[in-house]
Design a protein around this motif. Sequence first.
Motif, PDB file in Angstrom:
ATOM      1  N   ARG A 155      30.720  35.251  32.924  1.00 32.24           N
ATOM      2  CA  ARG A 155      30.862  35.975  34.201  1.00 32.24           C
ATOM      3  C   ARG A 155      31.724  37.218  34.003  1.00 32.24           C
ATOM      4  O   ARG A 155      31.407  38.289  34.540  1.00 32.24           O
ATOM      5  N   LEU A 156      32.805  37.062  33.249  1.00 41.11           N
ATOM      6  CA  LEU A 156      33.671  38.229  33.000  1.00 41.11           C
ATOM      7  C   LEU A 156      32.891  39.298  32.234  1.00 41.11           C
ATOM      8  O   LEU A 156      32.991  40.487  32.541  1.00 41.11           O
ATOM      9  N   GLU A 157      32.098  38.864  31.246  1.00 39.78           N
ATOM     10  CA  GLU A 157      31.314  39.839  30.474  1.00 39.78           C
ATOM     11  C   GLU A 157      30.334  40.590  31.374  1.00 39.78           C
ATOM     12  O   GLU A 157      30.129  41.796  31.216  1.00 39.78           O
ATOM     13  N   GLU A 158      29.763  39.848  32.328  1.00 41.43           N
ATOM     14  CA  GLU A 158      28.834  40.474  33.274  1.00 41.43           C
ATOM     15  C   GLU A 158      29.554  41.560  34.091  1.00 41.43           C
ATOM     16  O   GLU A 158      29.026  42.657  34.304  1.00 41.43           O
ATOM     17  N   ILE A 159      30.763  41.241  34.520  1.00 43.07           N
ATOM     18  CA  ILE A 159      31.541  42.191  35.322  1.00 43.07           C
ATOM     19  C   ILE A 159      31.900  43.423  34.471  1.00 43.07           C
ATOM     20  O   ILE A 159      31.767  44.573  34.916  1.00 43.07           O
ATOM     21  N   PHE A 160      32.333  43.199  33.230  1.00 44.25           N
ATOM     22  CA  PHE A 160      32.685  44.316  32.335  1.00 44.25           C
ATOM     23  C   PHE A 160      31.467  45.185  32.039  1.00 44.25           C
ATOM     24  O   PHE A 160      31.576  46.403  31.939  1.00 44.25           O
TER      25      PHE A 160
ATOM     26  N   ASP B  15      43.043  40.547  30.636  1.00 48.20           N
ATOM     27  CA  ASP B  15      43.996  39.464  30.427  1.00 48.20           C
ATOM     28  C   ASP B  15      43.286  38.115  30.569  1.00 48.20           C
ATOM     29  O   ASP B  15      43.449  37.216  29.746  1.00 48.20           O
ATOM     30  N   LEU B  16      42.454  37.999  31.604  1.00 45.15           N
ATOM     31  CA  LEU B  16      41.716  36.755  31.825  1.00 45.15           C
ATOM     32  C   LEU B  16      40.684  36.508  30.734  1.00 45.15           C
ATOM     33  O   LEU B  16      40.475  35.363  30.318  1.00 45.15           O
ATOM     34  N   TYR B  17      40.055  37.562  30.269  1.00 52.27           N
ATOM     35  CA  TYR B  17      39.060  37.418  29.202  1.00 52.27           C
ATOM     36  C   TYR B  17      39.729  36.852  27.950  1.00 52.27           C
ATOM     37  O   TYR B  17      39.203  35.941  27.302  1.00 52.27           O
TER      38      TYR B  17
ATOM     39  N   GLN C 113      31.494  43.623  45.892  1.00 52.93           N
ATOM     40  CA  GLN C 113      31.234  42.277  46.422  1.00 52.93           C
ATOM     41  C   GLN C 113      30.627  41.353  45.383  1.00 52.93           C
ATOM     42  O   GLN C 113      30.884  40.154  45.374  1.00 52.93           O
ATOM     43  N   GLU C 114      29.801  41.918  44.504  1.00 47.33           N
ATOM     44  CA  GLU C 114      29.141  41.103  43.485  1.00 47.33           C
ATOM     45  C   GLU C 114      30.172  40.494  42.534  1.00 47.33           C
ATOM     46  O   GLU C 114      30.123  39.301  42.228  1.00 47.33           O
ATOM     47  N   ALA C 115      31.100  41.324  42.085  1.00 47.38           N
ATOM     48  CA  ALA C 115      32.159  40.837  41.200  1.00 47.38           C
ATOM     49  C   ALA C 115      33.037  39.841  41.950  1.00 47.38           C
ATOM     50  O   ALA C 115      33.411  38.800  41.398  1.00 47.38           O
TER      51      ALA C 115
ATOM     52  N   ILE D 226      41.131  46.209  35.987  1.00 49.75           N
ATOM     53  CA  ILE D 226      40.540  46.076  34.648  1.00 49.75           C
ATOM     54  C   ILE D 226      41.531  45.433  33.675  1.00 49.75           C
ATOM     55  O   ILE D 226      41.155  44.564  32.875  1.00 49.75           O
ATOM     56  N   GLU D 227      42.791  45.812  33.774  1.00 52.46           N
ATOM     57  CA  GLU D 227      43.812  45.193  32.910  1.00 52.46           C
ATOM     58  C   GLU D 227      43.900  43.687  33.171  1.00 52.46           C
ATOM     59  O   GLU D 227      43.997  42.884  32.243  1.00 52.46           O
ATOM     60  N   GLU D 228      43.875  43.320  34.441  1.00 52.95           N
ATOM     61  CA  GLU D 228      43.959  41.895  34.792  1.00 52.95           C
ATOM     62  C   GLU D 228      42.719  41.138  34.326  1.00 52.95           C
ATOM     63  O   GLU D 228      42.800  39.986  33.899  1.00 52.95           O
TER      64      GLU D 228
END
Length: 181
Positions: free
Chosen positions: A57-62, A16-18, A129-131, A11-13
């Motif tokens: 995509r990152l927002e979807e994962i979060f 960072d990417l977001y 797997q989805e993420a 989650i931290e990583e």
Amino acid sequence: MELSSLQELYIEELKDLYSAENQIIKALPEMIKAASSKQLQAGFGRHLEETKTHVKRLEEIFDKLDTSPKGKKCKAMEGLLEEGEELMEEDASPEVLDAGLIAAAQKVEHYEIASYGTVRTYAELLGDQEAAQLLQETLDEEDETDKKLTELASNINLEAVHGDGGRRSGDGRGGSRRRSA
Ligand code: FE
Ligand code: FE
């Protein structure tokens, strides 16, 4: 901060990417303005649109993690982009500035490639797997962008060598040829 599990590090990583991606969205319009080569401008423009998708995509994962993507500043990206800004303030000839913009952009892409490779692997290890799939899609686009920048560099570096668009002699490939992290 306490990081006692791979999930927390993951989650931290991702945060960072977001932060990194959002900083890139702010920086690319300036790089487009600074570039002289139409192809380079178009390449940056395309990647700006892709980068907006990377944020989504990152927002979807979060969303699925039920966690906010905010709260972290990617200092590495801040530094890389600051160096790009310093370059744009220099009194450089157009061809040399374009070569420098490619160099700056490839440093950004390589940071992203390293980071997305890491979080993609963490997602796999954590059984999401989805993420992992979403992160792989972004990783592929970053990789493709890096390759396109190397291609553009093969002409633009030569123009920078000759100072006047001479592109016939030699191999100007000084752009990074590294394909992935
Ligand atoms: Fe990206
Ligand atoms: Fe990128």
